[in-house]
Design a protein around this motif. Structure first.
Motif, mmCIF file in Angstrom:
data_model
loop_
_atom_site.group_PDB
_atom_site.id
_atom_site.type_symbol
_atom_site.label_atom_id
_atom_site.label_comp_id
_atom_site.label_asym_id
_atom_site.label_seq_id
_atom_site.Cartn_x
_atom_site.Cartn_y
_atom_site.Cartn_z
ATOM 1 N N GLU A 315 0.831 -1.196 0.000
ATOM 2 C CA GLU A 315 0.000 0.000 0.000
ATOM 3 C C GLU A 315 0.871 1.254 0.000
ATOM 4 O O GLU A 315 0.574 2.236 -0.694
ATOM 5 C CB GLU A 315 -0.910 -0.009 1.230
ATOM 6 N N LYS A 316 1.955 1.210 0.756
ATOM 7 C CA LYS A 316 2.870 2.358 0.810
ATOM 8 C C LYS A 316 3.539 2.568 -0.538
ATOM 9 O O LYS A 316 3.664 3.705 -1.019
ATOM 10 C CB LYS A 316 3.931 2.115 1.890
ATOM 11 N N ASP A 317 3.967 1.468 -1.186
ATOM 12 C CA ASP A 317 4.604 1.579 -2.506
ATOM 13 C C ASP A 317 3.643 2.149 -3.542
ATOM 14 O O ASP A 317 4.033 2.943 -4.406
ATOM 15 C CB ASP A 317 5.103 0.209 -2.968
ATOM 16 N N GLN A 318 2.374 1.738 -3.447
ATOM 17 C CA GLN A 318 1.378 2.244 -4.392
ATOM 18 C C GLN A 318 1.138 3.739 -4.212
ATOM 19 O O GLN A 318 0.799 4.443 -5.148
ATOM 20 C CB GLN A 318 0.070 1.475 -4.232
ATOM 21 N N ARG A 319 1.333 4.221 -2.968
ATOM 22 C CA ARG A 319 1.162 5.653 -2.712
ATOM 23 C C ARG A 319 2.411 6.453 -3.076
ATOM 24 O O ARG A 319 2.398 7.685 -3.013
ATOM 25 C CB ARG A 319 0.845 5.897 -1.236
ATOM 26 N N GLY A 320 3.517 5.727 -3.414
ATOM 27 C CA GLY A 320 4.726 6.439 -3.802
ATOM 28 C C GLY A 320 5.700 6.642 -2.668
ATOM 29 O O GLY A 320 6.418 7.642 -2.610
ATOM 30 N N GLY A 321 5.743 5.706 -1.707
ATOM 31 C CA GLY A 321 6.709 5.811 -0.624
ATOM 32 C C GLY A 321 6.434 6.969 0.292
ATOM 33 O O GLY A 321 5.315 7.236 0.689
ATOM 34 N N ASP A 322 7.483 7.686 0.639
ATOM 35 C CA ASP A 322 7.360 8.780 1.601
ATOM 36 C C ASP A 322 7.118 10.124 0.934
ATOM 37 O O ASP A 322 7.205 11.169 1.583
ATOM 38 C CB ASP A 322 8.631 8.871 2.456
ATOM 39 N N ASP A 323 6.859 10.110 -0.356
ATOM 40 C CA ASP A 323 6.609 11.369 -1.072
ATOM 41 C C ASP A 323 5.418 12.086 -0.448
ATOM 42 O O ASP A 323 4.346 11.516 -0.269
ATOM 43 C CB ASP A 323 6.313 11.049 -2.550
ATOM 44 N N ALA A 324 5.617 13.337 -0.105
ATOM 45 C CA ALA A 324 4.551 14.103 0.556
ATOM 46 C C ALA A 324 3.311 14.192 -0.306
ATOM 47 O O ALA A 324 2.185 14.264 0.191
ATOM 48 C CB ALA A 324 5.054 15.507 0.893
ATOM 49 N N SER A 325 3.499 14.170 -1.636
ATOM 50 C CA SER A 325 2.345 14.302 -2.524
ATOM 51 C C SER A 325 1.488 13.045 -2.529
ATOM 52 O O SER A 325 0.373 13.059 -3.022
ATOM 53 C CB SER A 325 2.821 14.594 -3.958
ATOM 54 N N SER A 326 2.068 11.922 -1.976
ATOM 55 C CA SER A 326 1.312 10.676 -1.976
ATOM 56 C C SER A 326 0.783 10.342 -0.588
ATOM 57 O O SER A 326 0.536 9.188 -0.267
ATOM 58 C CB SER A 326 2.202 9.529 -2.477
ATOM 59 N N ALA A 327 0.649 11.336 0.254
ATOM 60 C CA ALA A 327 0.131 11.124 1.598
ATOM 61 C C ALA A 327 -1.294 10.597 1.523
ATOM 62 O O ALA A 327 -2.023 10.859 0.572
ATOM 63 C CB ALA A 327 0.162 12.434 2.377
#
Length: 590
Positions: A315-327
């Motif tokens: 789920e975290k990888d799908q959101r783009g890791g720690d990128d703030a835009s993928s919060a």
């Protein structure tokens, strides 16, 4: 949890929240706090959250009921000081309820399980739950292990029908073992193992019986001893068994990989698969297969799972890791709104389904094959204690017909790249997969699947079997004939003599009434074969006729008693016409 808003609310706007740890429990005794609240009012705010058109009390259940008592006495609804939480903060609400209740009264393991399970479902890791409540990770894992138990077993524990040692032992059991244990618990003439005996019963010790083998016993070169008091033989050499079993497991693993599964994880022998710490997913979505090996030789295969940790990483990888835009994006619906929408959609689906019999029939068949949260499905399994009885059933004409039907139904689903085997996991994806395949079938094909699913889940013994035999006008003589296993089990001389009278004559029965049961059974066999008389190969005792007949007046007879209970439903009503295949003809559900 964000800082709550402090506000006084009228008591009429408060209800006990479903997130409260003791929601649904009986009204508590508040006699100890009632005098203080009458005199000084509420000194500690109630923790509440908005739930639809009212506020749900997350913490402060006893204070709430004390205020309700005061309202009855005075006839006035008091204003209540409350701390209002955010509606979407469900995990914090559950945590607050647990803290409030545990701080006042130590919760039972089942109450902890309910709260911890909700937090776990909300995405809290086991380590986070343990740190939040100041308990060990091991304690949380033990409590969550109760998730692997069947609902009836958890209910028995919640009602103090079984003790803590037994419930903990049962967390080690497979679903099949849990079902076996429940049958023993509910049996009138058997006793379920409890406490330490339960754990020993589950683990099986060093005794490995032949029913655990995945390989063909005919090709096994090791020694198998016969257990005169058990249902199965026993492997004399455990090491030789595990060599053969490991080879069979390796073949299963290769077959799963060939089918396209991402990975097959074979657990160490004795390591238990923690179902609660995994989530289900499909083969296409990267689901894995876990192979569980028990010390008693049992092998259980769990298809379509990944660990909770892996699910969170994905789920975290799908959101783009720690990128703030993928919060994480805040849900567009609050909990109460989502419940409102889902319940109205459910109502619309119910009304639509009730008006579409062809579609409803297909969905019902899918439920009968997979189960759901509201459907508990279990295929009939022969559990006879007698090897001869099991052997007789396995080689019977009826068993051969069922095997042919099973192959036919399997082929219908295989043609659509779907596994048609009955599974009791209650997984919604699996249910919809079967449903989609059934929608693509003709009415005739759906009828075949329906009939087989019903036959496979038909309970043995009792009135339902007798009703089916009567309505289907079953010719039992085509399915069964008197055989050595039957005669070996016949021991009541009254019944045997009644059979002599039936196949011969009353005079013949009278002349041999003092003979041994063995002599009379031999006489019946001679009459069937036609030795010194006309052969009578179609003779069947009253127990194996439709309807069944009692051989000894006034004596208990399982089939005859079952039929007597329901005969009036099928014989007295002259309007009960036999059904034929065209009675409920429907158009295709395309």
């Amino acid at each position: 949890m964000a800082q709550p808003i402090l506000k006084s609310l009228p008591l009429s706007e408060l209800r006990i929240s479903k997130l409260n740890m003791r929601h649904g429990r009986k009204k508590p005794d508040v006699s100890d706090i009632l005098p203080s609240i009458r005199e000084s009012g509420i000194r500690q705010t109630l923790l509440v959250r908005r739930e639809g058109d009212h506020y749900g009390v997350v913490a402060g259940r006893r204070r709430f009921f004390a205020l309700k008592e005061i309202e009855k006495e005075t006839g006035k609804a008091p204003m209540v000081p409350c701390a209002i939480m955010r509606e979407e903060d469900a995990a914090s609400a559950i945590a607050a309820s647990v803290i409030e209740n545990v701080g006042r009264l130590p919760a039972s393991e089942m109450e902890q399980y309910t709260a911890f399970k909700r937090l776990h479902d909300e995405g809290r890791a086991v380590e986070d739950i343990a740190a939040f409540f100041g308990v060990t990770v091991l304690l949380v894992r033990r409590v969550l292990a109760l998730a692997s138990l069947a609902t009836p077993i958890r209910k028995l524990y919640a009602e103090d029908e079984i003790d803590r040692e037994t419930i903990r032992a049962l967390t080690l059991a497979t679903p099949e073992q849990q079902a076996d244990w429940l049958r023993l618990f509910e049996s009138e003439d058997a006793r379920a193992p409890v406490g330490r005996n339960c754990k020993a019963w589950i683990t099986g010790g060093a005794v490995i019986t032949t029913d655990k083998a995945l390989f063909d016993l005919a090709g096994y070169e090791g020694l198998i001893t016969t257990d005169l008091f058990g249902e199965h033989g026993v492997f004399a050499d455990a090491d030789a068994f595990w060599i053969a079993q490991a080879a069979a497991v390796a073949q299963r693993i290769e077959a799963y990989l060939a089918e396209g599964w991402k990975d097959v994880v074979c657990l160490e022998r004795g390591q238990y698969f923690q179902r609660w710490d995994h989530v289900t997913t499909t083969k296409k979505q990267g689901g894995k297969v876990f192979v569980e090996l028990r010390h008693d030789g049992r092998v259980t295969i769990h298809e379509g799972y990944i660990s909770q940790a892996e699910a969170r990483r994905r789920e975290k990888d799908q959101r783009g890791g720690d990128d703030a835009s993928s919060a994480p994006v805040k849900p567009e619906m609050s909990g109460p709104l989502a419940e409102y929408i889902l319940l109205h959609r459910h109502g619309a689906a119910q009304a639509s389904l009730a008006a579409q019999p062809a579609i409803a029939r297909r969905l019902m068949v899918a439920h009968a094959m997979t189960g759901s949260a509201l459907w508990t499905i279990r295929a009939h399994e022969c559990s006879s204690r007698k090897d001869a009885t099991r052997a007789s059933l396995e080689t019977s004409t009826a068993a051969a017909e069922m095997a042919a039907k099973r192959e036919r139904v399997t082929s219908l689903f295989t043609a659509m790249n779907v596994s048609g085997g009955t599974r009791r996991n209650g997984d919604a994806y699996r249910l919809c997969e079967i449903f989609a395949a059934l929608l693509a079938m003709s009415d005739a094909e759906v009828g075949e699947v329906l009939a087989f699913a019903m036959a496979e889940t038909l309970e043995a013994g009792g009135a339902v079997v007798e009703a089916v035999l009567h309505v289907c006008e079953t010719d039992l003589s085509a399915c069964w004939k008197p055989e050595p296993a039957f005669f070996a089990l016949c021991r009541d001389k009254r019944a045997i003599n009644a059979m002599v009278a039936d196949i011969g004559s009353d005079a013949l029965a009278t002349t041999c009434v003092t003979d041994t049961a063995k002599v009379q059974k031999a006489l019946i066999g001679n009459r069937i074969a036609g030795e010194a008389c006309e052969p009578n190969p179609d003779w069947r005792p009253g127990w194996m006729q439709v309807p069944p007949a009692r051989l000894v007046d006034g004596a208990g007879s399982a089939p005859a008693d079952a039929w007597a209970r329901i005969a009036g439903l099928f014989e007295d009503g002259g309007d009960n016409a036999q059904l034929d295949a065209g009675t409920f003809a429907e158009p295709d559900a395309a």
